[in-house]
Design a protein around this motif. Structure first.
Motif, PDB file in Angstrom:
ATOM      1  N   SER B 192      -7.528   0.703  18.521  1.00 36.78           N
ATOM      2  CA  SER B 192      -5.867   0.361  18.802  1.00 36.78           C
ATOM      3  C   SER B 192      -5.207  -0.165  17.551  1.00 36.78           C
ATOM      4  CB  SER B 192      -5.798  -0.639  19.982  1.00 36.78           C
ATOM      5  OG  SER B 192      -5.929  -2.025  19.624  1.00 36.78           O
ATOM      6  N   GLY B 193      -5.819  -0.754  16.802  1.00 32.87           N
ATOM      7  CA  GLY B 193      -5.202  -1.199  15.329  1.00 32.87           C
ATOM      8  C   GLY B 193      -5.057  -0.243  14.320  1.00 32.87           C
ATOM      9  N   ALA B 194      -6.143   0.809  14.496  1.00 37.33           N
ATOM     10  CA  ALA B 194      -6.005   1.694  13.565  1.00 37.33           C
ATOM     11  C   ALA B 194      -4.692   2.858  13.705  1.00 37.33           C
ATOM     12  CB  ALA B 194      -7.442   2.738  13.386  1.00 37.33           C
ATOM     13  N   LEU B 195      -4.876   3.031  15.287  1.00 38.95           N
ATOM     14  CA  LEU B 195      -3.699   3.886  15.717  1.00 38.95           C
ATOM     15  C   LEU B 195      -2.595   3.390  15.322  1.00 38.95           C
ATOM     16  CD1 LEU B 195      -4.319   5.111  19.234  1.00 38.95           C
ATOM     17  CD2 LEU B 195      -4.258   6.440  17.162  1.00 38.95           C
ATOM     18  N   LEU B 196      -2.250   1.993  15.482  1.00 38.06           N
ATOM     19  CA  LEU B 196      -0.912   1.281  15.246  1.00 38.06           C
ATOM     20  C   LEU B 196      -0.514   1.476  13.650  1.00 38.06           C
ATOM     21  CD1 LEU B 196      -1.081  -1.994  17.478  1.00 38.06           C
ATOM     22  CD2 LEU B 196       0.439   0.307  17.890  1.00 38.06           C
ATOM     23  N   VAL B 197      -1.619   1.089  12.879  1.00 37.75           N
ATOM     24  CA  VAL B 197      -1.155   1.253  11.700  1.00 37.75           C
ATOM     25  C   VAL B 197      -0.961   2.496  10.839  1.00 37.75           C
ATOM     26  CG1 VAL B 197      -2.238   0.771   9.234  1.00 37.75           C
ATOM     27  CG2 VAL B 197      -2.400  -1.112  11.034  1.00 37.75           C
ATOM     28  N   GLY B 198      -1.915   3.630  11.200  1.00 33.16           N
ATOM     29  CA  GLY B 198      -1.859   4.961  10.913  1.00 33.16           C
ATOM     30  C   GLY B 198      -0.661   5.486  11.222  1.00 33.16           C
ATOM     31  N   LEU B 199      -0.331   5.303  12.403  1.00 31.30           N
ATOM     32  CA  LEU B 199       1.144   6.076  12.849  1.00 31.30           C
ATOM     33  C   LEU B 199       2.087   5.520  12.290  1.00 31.30           C
ATOM     34  CD1 LEU B 199      -0.135   6.918  16.594  1.00 31.30           C
ATOM     35  CD2 LEU B 199      -0.253   8.340  14.497  1.00 31.30           C
ATOM     36  N   TYR B 200       2.090   4.007  12.188  1.00 28.94           N
ATOM     37  CA  TYR B 200       3.019   3.206  11.570  1.00 28.94           C
ATOM     38  C   TYR B 200       3.396   4.031  10.025  1.00 28.94           C
ATOM     39  CZ  TYR B 200       6.424  -0.054  10.097  1.00 28.94           C
ATOM     40  OH  TYR B 200       7.585  -0.896   9.393  1.00 28.94           O
ATOM     41  N   VAL B 201       2.430   4.235   9.300  1.00 29.63           N
ATOM     42  CA  VAL B 201       2.588   4.814   7.895  1.00 29.63           C
ATOM     43  C   VAL B 201       3.302   5.972   7.933  1.00 29.63           C
ATOM     44  CG1 VAL B 201       1.290   5.530   6.041  1.00 29.63           C
ATOM     45  CG2 VAL B 201       0.712   3.254   7.038  1.00 29.63           C
ATOM     46  N   LEU B 202       3.077   6.945   9.232  1.00 32.87           N
ATOM     47  CA  LEU B 202       3.584   8.084   9.172  1.00 32.87           C
ATOM     48  C   LEU B 202       4.959   7.964   9.241  1.00 32.87           C
ATOM     49  CD1 LEU B 202       1.367  10.149  11.582  1.00 32.87           C
ATOM     50  CD2 LEU B 202       1.034  10.174   9.096  1.00 32.87           C
ATOM     51  N   SER B 203       5.300   7.036  10.027  1.00 26.55           N
ATOM     52  CA  SER B 203       6.929   6.903  10.165  1.00 26.55           C
ATOM     53  C   SER B 203       7.571   6.074   9.190  1.00 26.55           C
ATOM     54  CB  SER B 203       7.033   6.046  11.541  1.00 26.55           C
ATOM     55  OG  SER B 203       6.989   4.808  11.444  1.00 26.55           O
ATOM     56  N   ASP B 204       6.963   5.344   8.446  1.00 25.05           N
ATOM     57  CA  ASP B 204       7.595   4.543   7.381  1.00 25.05           C
ATOM     58  C   ASP B 204       8.576   5.127   6.482  1.00 25.05           C
ATOM     59  OD1 ASP B 204       8.404   1.816   6.089  1.00 25.05           O
ATOM     60  OD2 ASP B 204       7.353   2.906   4.327  1.00 25.05           O
ATOM     61  N   PHE B 205       9.739   4.735   6.204  1.00 24.25           N
ATOM     62  CA  PHE B 205      10.595   5.303   5.291  1.00 24.25           C
ATOM     63  C   PHE B 205      10.966   4.180   4.040  1.00 24.25           C
ATOM     64  CE2 PHE B 205      15.269   5.891   4.000  1.00 24.25           C
ATOM     65  CZ  PHE B 205      14.965   6.867   3.206  1.00 24.25           C
ATOM     66  N   GLY B 206      11.152   3.216   4.674  1.00 25.33           N
ATOM     67  CA  GLY B 206      11.741   2.159   3.551  1.00 25.33           C
ATOM     68  C   GLY B 206      11.079   1.833   2.486  1.00 25.33           C
ATOM     69  N   ALA B 207       9.518   1.582   2.456  1.00 30.91           N
ATOM     70  CA  ALA B 207       8.696   1.367   1.228  1.00 30.91           C
ATOM     71  C   ALA B 207       8.447   2.682   0.592  1.00 30.91           C
ATOM     72  CB  ALA B 207       7.328   0.876   1.851  1.00 30.91           C
ATOM     73  N   VAL B 208       8.368   3.816   1.133  1.00 32.74           N
ATOM     74  CA  VAL B 208       7.822   5.005   0.376  1.00 32.74           C
ATOM     75  C   VAL B 208       9.148   5.190  -0.250  1.00 32.74           C
ATOM     76  CG1 VAL B 208       6.017   5.669   1.948  1.00 32.74           C
ATOM     77  CG2 VAL B 208       8.217   6.520   2.447  1.00 32.74           C
ATOM     78  N   ALA B 209      10.231   5.110   0.217  1.00 29.48           N
ATOM     79  CA  ALA B 209      11.423   5.907  -0.618  1.00 29.48           C
ATOM     80  C   ALA B 209      11.652   4.793  -1.837  1.00 29.48           C
ATOM     81  CB  ALA B 209      12.792   5.606   0.376  1.00 29.48           C
ATOM     82  N   LEU B 210      11.620   3.405  -1.559  1.00 30.90           N
ATOM     83  CA  LEU B 210      11.748   2.625  -2.749  1.00 30.90           C
ATOM     84  C   LEU B 210      10.534   2.819  -3.833  1.00 30.90           C
ATOM     85  CD1 LEU B 210      13.048  -0.531  -0.996  1.00 30.90           C
ATOM     86  CD2 LEU B 210      14.042   0.746  -2.908  1.00 30.90           C
ATOM     87  N   LEU B 211       9.302   2.908  -3.318  1.00 26.31           N
ATOM     88  CA  LEU B 211       8.322   2.950  -4.489  1.00 26.31           C
ATOM     89  C   LEU B 211       7.938   4.451  -4.776  1.00 26.31           C
ATOM     90  CD1 LEU B 211       6.266   0.113  -2.540  1.00 26.31           C
ATOM     91  CD2 LEU B 211       7.447   0.025  -4.699  1.00 26.31           C
ATOM     92  N   GLN B 212       8.893   5.367  -4.389  1.00 27.88           N
ATOM     93  CA  GLN B 212       8.602   6.739  -4.849  1.00 27.88           C
ATOM     94  C   GLN B 212       7.585   7.441  -4.683  1.00 27.88           C
ATOM     95  OE1 GLN B 212       9.780   6.252  -9.050  1.00 27.88           O
ATOM     96  NE2 GLN B 212      11.471   5.228  -8.731  1.00 27.88           N
ATOM     97  N   TYR B 213       7.155   7.330  -3.227  1.00 26.20           N
ATOM     98  CA  TYR B 213       5.958   8.208  -2.827  1.00 26.20           C
ATOM     99  C   TYR B 213       6.396   8.953  -1.755  1.00 26.20           C
ATOM    100  CZ  TYR B 213       1.226   9.311  -1.427  1.00 26.20           C
ATOM    101  OH  TYR B 213       0.093  10.051  -0.906  1.00 26.20           O
ATOM    102  N   ASP B 214       6.365  10.347  -1.944  1.00 25.46           N
ATOM    103  CA  ASP B 214       6.816  11.318  -1.187  1.00 25.46           C
ATOM    104  C   ASP B 214       6.025  11.452   0.283  1.00 25.46           C
ATOM    105  OD1 ASP B 214       9.038  12.735  -0.491  1.00 25.46           O
ATOM    106  OD2 ASP B 214       8.537  14.485  -2.096  1.00 25.46           O
ATOM    107  N   THR B 215       6.541  11.212   1.216  1.00 23.28           N
ATOM    108  CA  THR B 215       5.830  11.579   2.480  1.00 23.28           C
ATOM    109  C   THR B 215       6.737  12.571   3.545  1.00 23.28           C
ATOM    110  OG1 THR B 215       6.743   9.683   3.693  1.00 23.28           O
ATOM    111  CG2 THR B 215       4.741   9.169   2.387  1.00 23.28           C
ATOM    112  N   PHE B 216       6.101  12.778   4.705  1.00 21.18           N
ATOM    113  CA  PHE B 216       6.809  13.518   5.782  1.00 21.18           C
ATOM    114  C   PHE B 216       7.909  12.739   6.286  1.00 21.18           C
ATOM    115  CE2 PHE B 216       6.486  17.208   8.368  1.00 21.18           C
ATOM    116  CZ  PHE B 216       5.424  17.821   7.900  1.00 21.18           C
ATOM    117  N   SER B 217       8.014  11.516   6.487  1.00 23.28           N
ATOM    118  CA  SER B 217       9.011  10.823   6.742  1.00 23.28           C
ATOM    119  C   SER B 217      10.090  10.900   5.983  1.00 23.28           C
ATOM    120  CB  SER B 217       8.670   9.338   6.976  1.00 23.28           C
ATOM    121  OG  SER B 217       9.602   8.424   7.650  1.00 23.28           O
TER     122      SER B 217
END
Lengths: 327, 521
Positions: B192-217
């Protein structure tokens, strides 16, 4: 005596309550910037204003999702692109001629569906410790020179940057725009989330120059005091000198069109225009209102001759940004 | 044991699953505004590149968060570590920090010209680059490991110490017994922890935008932000839903169907805490280091911002703070209540359909929050106009968004609850309500509280749904922080951000103090 007073008070309160009309505004402009204006408007007209603050694109998407059932009467957007998206979807109603007439034709919708309330110029902000003003190219196109490699910052996901690329495409053609983007890519610019992040990076000394809107620098100076950063305005007529607008529009289905028009009118009165000039360091768009002292006159900035409503051709721009690998 | 579930459980479960699937349905509607060109765009090489980058980040963050959380969870629930509860509270605080703030904080600390550059260079140390993968990994690990921590702690607390004692009596050293008994029994909690963390990363926008890492979200946001293109964004979103489904199916396969509750006679009792002895200092150092990075660093940077800008008149934060707490608490209660039928169906009546319902809860979790917010705008305006623009609509949004967090934790603690206990209570003449009140609820309490804590903390920092769906004028601490940072006024962001952290700490402290007797005291 007190009873009489309280009766009077009650009557006056209830009468204003009865008279008070409430406008619902979706504002893509920040509360800190425009909240005081709404307050003044209420004081002046007695019309209450309820505001939903958010990001311009997300509010535009929300308005499109809500369609005819939207509770919003007015959309106050941070850039012409958001207004264009709603105009294209047929969600806006024409503004009265006397409102439109106050603003130069360049800064309003040709169909009269929205009007610019303040101007925002594209500039190149640079770190004054690392770059001399005379080293900076006169045209934005000059930044593809190899001497800028690793020294630049941009925000390609940001609406104001994309509006500039659209300008570049419209003025110089697709081919030139492609070349510029590829040349920039070769200089490996750092990618930032928005204009504020670019200014921050300039202050830290992470980059030497970055493409931003002119007023972010003044906001940062207000926050932090003097900074080793300055704005460079490229030559008049250059695509990099684009002046975009923040603007106001009235939703098609509103039942409060009269009050909404009053608000649009108010935003173009001297009072509000002066506020933009002095508080947000934007360009007032109504003639006779002074530009902030730190800024060159709007006429000197020389925004290229372009119909801003064409800036809604963002699909093409985003596609180009994707094809060149920028996005 | 797989008796038929009562009809009302089915009704509740199906309703919850339908609600959770709403964002996906919305995407199908939006994506079908057809033209072939956008489909072609979707299948470009770049989309696959994005996919690999996104999955790589999600996998790496999940692994790091698990590695950090396991020792922390064990130390705070099974040992005599001094100040265990205080550590739990502090370790959970990073969940309440919006990732767009953690991104800024990392930049302010580690970026070029940042606060740590000078001290590091004085020691002759290189300044690590925070941009790209390393920065995104760090920021997201720090802000998501508490998902694991809370799940693992709930798992450890529900675990019957007799398992471990049995292993020890068979001659295993404490360390081996830990790896061969305790950890394998935590599999549902890890899942359950892995699902929450992994899927949260898929959805994150704030951190990846500021730290310049391009993701699906980030690519999805670009479509809304730059292009006002809801159709292409919806198609990218659907691609993300497909990824989510794949992850969920994979997780079910990996998890297997083992039972995790005790089946021997007699009652479970609290474990006696492990004495740390000379390991006490390293244990404290580990906790301290994680707290320093997750709480100390942001608080330091925020205080620095705040002091620099004290001259300006501060906006009041009391109203927004009360709003944040009120809405997040309602959201937490709603999500935990909503999670119960799904968890009960999946654990007590396992079958293809019930497992599918439970999985459906994750329907919108991996999507960028703006997609979820817009889908609820769509639902609200079309179907629930009387709720639209009210607080109920916001709570509904929190329910849909955070249901998976509550389901995950509830499910893993329910798995460890022996079904014979409530059955025995029933056979002894307790009416169903009595069984629930006197047996099931007390045993589930640690899990439910952990679920509520998770939802409360994440709801405190939620942004897009709060901006678009809250009653007009309903300001929260998160919207205050956003409105200041969006214009680059970091000094003004400091106070509400610090209050956000303080209030969240109090909230979690309150929940942790309710954990009750299952913690060794």
């Amino acid at each position: 005596m007190t009873r009489l007073l309280s009766i009077c008070l009650f009557l006056s309160l209830s009468s204003t309550a009865l008279a008070a009309e409430t406008l619902t505004v979706y504002s893509g402009r920040n509360e800190k910037l425009v909240g005081p204006l709404f307050k003044k408007f209420t004081e002046k007209t007695g019309i209450e204003v309820k505001v939903r603050y958010g990001e311009t694109p997300q509010l535009a998407a929300t308005l499109l999702e809500e369609g005819a059932k939207t509770p919003a009467d007015v959309f106050f957007a941070q850039d012409a692109g958001g207004l264009g998206a709603l105009a294209n979807a047929g969600r806006l109603q024409p503004l009265p001629k006397e409102v439109l007439g106050k603003v130069d034709a360049r800064f309003r919708s040709p169909q009269g569906l929205w009007v610019g309330t303040s101007g925002r110029a594209r500039t190149v902000a640079y770190n004054t410790k690392k770059v001399k003003a005379e080293e900076l190219p006169k045209s934005i196109l000059g930044f593809t020179d190899a001497k800028w490699k690793g020294r630049l910052g941009w925000a390609p996901t940001n609406a104001s940057f994309q509006a500039f690329v659209t300008t570049l495409r419209l003025l110089k053609g697709e081919e030139a725009a492609t070349q510029w983007l590829k040349g920039m890519q070769a200089n490996s610019p750092r990618v930032y989330k928005n204009n504020a992040a670019i200014i921050e990076a300039l202050v830290r000394g992470e980059i030497d120059a970055g493409f931003v809107n002119h007023y972010y620098l003044y906001a940062a100076k207000k926050d932090k005091g003097e900074l080793p950063v300055a704005n460079h305005f490229v030559a008049a007529g250059d695509p990099g000198a684009l002046v975009n607008v923040a603007g106001v529009s009235i939703l098609k289905e509103t039942k409060k069109a009269d009050a909404a028009r009053k608000l649009a009118t108010y935003l173009l009165e001297t009072d509000a225009q002066t506020y933009f000039s002095t508080e947000t360091y934007e360009y007032p768009l109504v003639s006779g209102v002074k530009t902030a002292a730190a800024l060159p006159e709007l006429s000197k900035v020389g925004s290229p001759d372009l119909d801003l409503s064409k800036l809604d051709d963002l699909r093409g721009t985003v596609k180009l940004l994707q094809d060149t690998g920028v996005l | 044991m797989t008796r038929r579930a009562p009809w009302w459980l089915w009704v509740a479960g199906v309703a919850m699953a339908a609600l959770a699937l709403l964002p996906a349905v919305y995407l199908v509607v939006r994506a079908s505004d057809a033209d072939a060109d956008t489909w072609r765009l979707l299948l470009r090489d770049r989309t696959w590149g994005l996919l690999w980058r996104t999955l790589g980040l999600a996998g790496a963050v999940t692994a790091c968060a698990a590695a950090v959380s396991l020792p922390l969870a064990w130390l705070t629930s099974r040992t005599d570590l001094p100040g265990r509860r205080a550590w739990v509270v502090l370790l959970c605080v990073p969940l309440a920090l919006p990732t767009f703030v953690s991104g800024y904080v990392l930049l302010a600390a580690f970026g070029t010209g940042g606060a740590l550059e000078e001290p590091l260079s004085r020691w002759g140390l290189p300044v690590p680059s925070v941009y790209g993968f390393p920065g995104a990994l760090l920021a997201l690990t720090v802000s998501t490991y508490p998902y694991f921590l809370l799940a693992l702690r709930a798992g450890l607390q529900a675990q019957d110490p007799a398992w471990l004692e049995g292993a020890r009596s068979l001659g295993l050293t404490p360390a081996r017994a830990f790896w061969r008994v305790t950890v394998p029994l935590l599999r549902p909690a890890f899942a359950s922890g892995a699902l929450l963390v992994g899927l949260y990363v898929l959805s994150d926008f704030g951190a990846v935008a500021l730290l310049q890492y391009d993701t699906f979200s980030r690519a999805i946001y670009v479509q809304y932000e730059g292009a006002y293109d809801r159709t292409y964004a919806a198609r990218l979103g659907l691609a993300l839903v497909v990824v989510t489904v794949a992850v969920l199916v994979l997780e079910v396969r990996l998890r297997g169907r083992a039972g995790y509750h005790r089946s021997a006679k007699g009652a479970s009792r609290a474990a006696s805490p492990v004495r740390l002895g000379r390991w006490r200092v390293p244990a404290l150092l580990l906790c301290g280091a994680v707290v320093a990075l997750g709480v100390g660093l942001p608080v330091g940077v925020l205080v620095f911002w705040g002091v620099r800008g004290l001259s300006g008149a501060e906006a009041p934060v009391l109203g927004p703070a009360l709003n944040s707490v009120f809405a997040s608490a309602l959201g937490a209660v709603a999500a935990v209540l909503g999670a119960l039928p799904l968890a009960f169906l999946a654990v007590r009546h396992p079958g293809r359909l019930t497992v599918a319902l439970e999985r459906a809860a994750y329907g919108g979790y991996a999507l960028p929050p703006i997609v979820l917010a817009l889908s609820l705008v769509f639902l609200g305006v079309q179907a629930l106009p009387f709720l639209y623009g009210t607080l109920a609509m916001l709570v509904l949004a929190y329910l849909v968004r955070f249901l998976p967090q509550a389901v995950g934790v509830t499910r893993s603690s329910l798995l460890q609850l022996n079904p014979h206990l409530p059955e025995a209570a029933a056979s002894l003449g307790q009416p169903p309500s009595g069984v629930l009140r006197r047996v099931t609820a007390p045993l589930l309490r640690p899990g439910l509280l952990a679920g509520a804590a998770l939802v409360f903390l994440t709801a405190m920092k939620e942004l897009p749904a709060t901006l678009l769906l809250a009653p007009i004028g309903f300001e929260t601490l998160a919207t205050r922080v956003w409105s200041a940072t969006a214009e680059g006024r970091f000094a003004e962001a400091a106070l509400p951000a610090l209050v956000l952290l303080a209030v969240s700490t109090l909230g979690v402290g309150l929940l942790v103090s309710q954990e009750g007797g299952s913690t060794p005291s």
